[in-house]
Design a protein around this motif. Structure first.
Motif, mmCIF file in Angstrom:
data_model
loop_
_atom_site.group_PDB
_atom_site.id
_atom_site.type_symbol
_atom_site.label_atom_id
_atom_site.label_comp_id
_atom_site.label_asym_id
_atom_site.label_seq_id
_atom_site.Cartn_x
_atom_site.Cartn_y
_atom_site.Cartn_z
ATOM 1 N N GLU A 9 0.867 -1.192 0.000
ATOM 2 C CA GLU A 9 0.000 0.000 0.000
ATOM 3 C C GLU A 9 0.900 1.236 0.000
ATOM 4 O O GLU A 9 1.819 1.329 0.815
ATOM 5 N N ASP A 10 0.644 2.151 -0.913
ATOM 6 C CA ASP A 10 1.534 3.318 -1.029
ATOM 7 C C ASP A 10 1.135 4.461 -0.101
ATOM 8 O O ASP A 10 1.951 5.336 0.174
ATOM 9 N N ASP A 53 -2.986 -3.185 -2.483
ATOM 10 C CA ASP A 53 -3.552 -1.967 -3.055
ATOM 11 C C ASP A 53 -3.275 -2.016 -4.562
ATOM 12 O O ASP A 53 -2.180 -2.414 -4.986
ATOM 13 N N GLN A 55 -3.689 0.633 -6.852
ATOM 14 C CA GLN A 55 -3.040 1.858 -7.332
ATOM 15 C C GLN A 55 -1.905 2.236 -6.397
ATOM 16 O O GLN A 55 -2.116 2.841 -5.346
ATOM 17 N N LEU A 56 -0.709 1.847 -6.818
ATOM 18 C CA LEU A 56 0.481 2.150 -6.013
ATOM 19 C C LEU A 56 1.169 3.350 -6.653
ATOM 20 O O LEU A 56 2.175 3.199 -7.346
ATOM 21 N N LYS A 105 -12.346 0.051 -0.576
ATOM 22 C CA LYS A 105 -11.988 1.134 0.338
ATOM 23 C C LYS A 105 -13.135 2.138 0.379
ATOM 24 O O LYS A 105 -13.739 2.387 -0.660
HETATM 25 MN MN MN Z 1 -2.785 3.480 -3.433
#
Ligand code: MN
Length: 135
Positions: A9-10, A53, A55-56, A105
């Protein structure tokens, strides 16, 4: 022995939240904030499950899920996608990459607990039966 969960997760707030929750649930949490750290964590000490996640930042989290499928030692590890993406085409892309399920999320921790317990239980049962018996 605590089961180890890799969180890729970014967003630091999200990873802290997930990490704290996992530890409260009795898991060991390992955090990776990008693909490189995710690959490194998988290769050094394979977890029992991955929360991924999609979208990193500029990276596509599904790169990790697709790669894991090709690795004999990692392909049995359940990957749970955690994403705000709700479009059907995106859901298909996520499932086709090898993720077991999608938790949206903001995370509903009751849902996440159920998914983790289910997929960890499945992976444990498969390990007992052995890979050959499922072919
Ligand atoms: Mn993300």
């Amino acid at each position: 022995m605590k089961r180890r969960i890799l969180v890729v997760e970014d967003n630091p707030l999200n990873s802290e939240l997930l990490g704290d929750w996992l530890e409260m649930e009795g898991y060991e949490a390992v955090i990776a904030s990008n693909l490189k750290a995710g690959f490194a964590a998988l290769e050094s000490n394979a977890p029992q499950a991955v929360l991924l996640d999609i979208q990193l930042g500029s990276e596509d989290g599904l790169t990790l899920a697709s790669w894991m499928r090709e690795q004999p030692g990692l392909c049995q590890i359940p990957v749970i996608a955690v994403t705000a993406q709700a479009m059907v085409s995106e859901q298909e892309r996520i499932v086709n990459s090898g993720c077991k399920c999608i938790v949206s999320k903001p995370v509903d921790f009751k849902v996440l607990r159920q998914e983790l317990e289910f997929w960890l239980g499945r992976a444990g049962a498969d390990a007992v039966k052995g890979v050959a018996s499922r072919e």
